[in-house]
Motif scaffolding. Structure first.
Motif, PDB file in Angstrom:
ATOM      1  N   UNK A 138       0.771  -1.835  -0.497  1.00  0.00           N
ATOM      2  CA  UNK A 138      -0.172  -0.234   0.058  1.00  0.00           C
ATOM      3  C   UNK A 138       1.149   1.689   0.127  1.00  0.00           C
ATOM      4  N   UNK A 139       2.688   1.020   0.902  1.00  0.00           N
ATOM      5  CA  UNK A 139       3.156   2.176   1.108  1.00  0.00           C
ATOM      6  C   UNK A 139       3.573   2.406  -0.737  1.00  0.00           C
ATOM      7  N   UNK A 140       3.935   1.221  -0.877  1.00  0.00           N
ATOM      8  CA  UNK A 140       4.403   1.813  -2.665  1.00  0.00           C
ATOM      9  C   UNK A 140       3.780   1.843  -3.545  1.00  0.00           C
ATOM     10  N   UNK A 141       2.269   1.297  -3.393  1.00  0.00           N
ATOM     11  CA  UNK A 141       1.742   1.855  -4.280  1.00  0.00           C
ATOM     12  C   UNK A 141       1.145   3.091  -4.681  1.00  0.00           C
ATOM     13  N   UNK A 142       1.007   3.428  -3.352  1.00  0.00           N
ATOM     14  CA  UNK A 142       0.733   4.793  -2.827  1.00  0.00           C
ATOM     15  C   UNK A 142       1.996   5.903  -3.439  1.00  0.00           C
ATOM     16  N   UNK A 143       3.328   6.504  -3.069  1.00  0.00           N
ATOM     17  CA  UNK A 143       4.412   6.524  -3.741  1.00  0.00           C
ATOM     18  C   UNK A 143       4.278   7.192  -4.954  1.00  0.00           C
ATOM     19  N   UNK A 144       3.763   5.499  -5.494  1.00  0.00           N
ATOM     20  CA  UNK A 144       4.405   5.460  -6.949  1.00  0.00           C
ATOM     21  C   UNK A 144       2.815   6.300  -7.880  1.00  0.00           C
ATOM     22  N   UNK A 145       1.513   6.116  -7.289  1.00  0.00           N
ATOM     23  CA  UNK A 145       0.560   6.835  -7.864  1.00  0.00           C
ATOM     24  C   UNK A 145       0.802   8.160  -8.183  1.00  0.00           C
ATOM     25  N   UNK A 146       1.505   9.078  -6.771  1.00  0.00           N
ATOM     26  CA  UNK A 146       1.759  10.268  -6.342  1.00  0.00           C
ATOM     27  C   UNK A 146       2.598  10.769  -6.962  1.00  0.00           C
ATOM     28  N   UNK A 147       3.675   9.413  -6.910  1.00  0.00           N
ATOM     29  CA  UNK A 147       5.296   9.995  -8.403  1.00  0.00           C
ATOM     30  C   UNK A 147       4.397   9.995  -9.684  1.00  0.00           C
ATOM     31  N   UNK A 148       4.093   9.180 -10.414  1.00  0.00           N
ATOM     32  CA  UNK A 148       3.468   8.652 -11.882  1.00  0.00           C
ATOM     33  C   UNK A 148       2.874   9.869 -11.808  1.00  0.00           C
ATOM     34  N   UNK A 149       1.675  10.613 -10.650  1.00  0.00           N
ATOM     35  CA  UNK A 149       0.577  12.083 -11.725  1.00  0.00           C
ATOM     36  C   UNK A 149       1.204  12.648 -11.162  1.00  0.00           C
TER      37      UNK A 149
END
Length: 68
Positions: free
Chosen positions: A6-17
């Motif tokens: 969940x943490x990696x997913x949230x970081x990747x989503x924010x970084x991707x946006x």
């Protein structure tokens, strides 16, 4: 393990946006076509690739939660 996904997913989503809004592509008239070209050219290193990787991490975290 699920919390890490969940943490990696949230970081990747924010970084991707962030990367989708700020990256320039070699070709494309608008930002959407530039992001698609970057995804085809660079794969996961592009903003769209990081966003989709983050979504995939969150989905895997949910699946791991129910399997366990």
């Amino acid at each position: 393990m699920q919390i890490i996904l969940f943490i990696f997913g949230a970081v990747f989503i924010v970084w991707g946006i962030y990367r989708m809004k700020t990256d320039d592509g070699l070709f494309g008239k608008n930002q959407k076509s530039k992001n698609i070209f970057n995804l085809l050219l660079m794969g996961e290193a592009s903003g769209l690739g990081q966003f989709s990787g983050g979504v995939l991490c969150i989905i895997l975290g949910v699946i791991a939660f129910f399997v366990k």
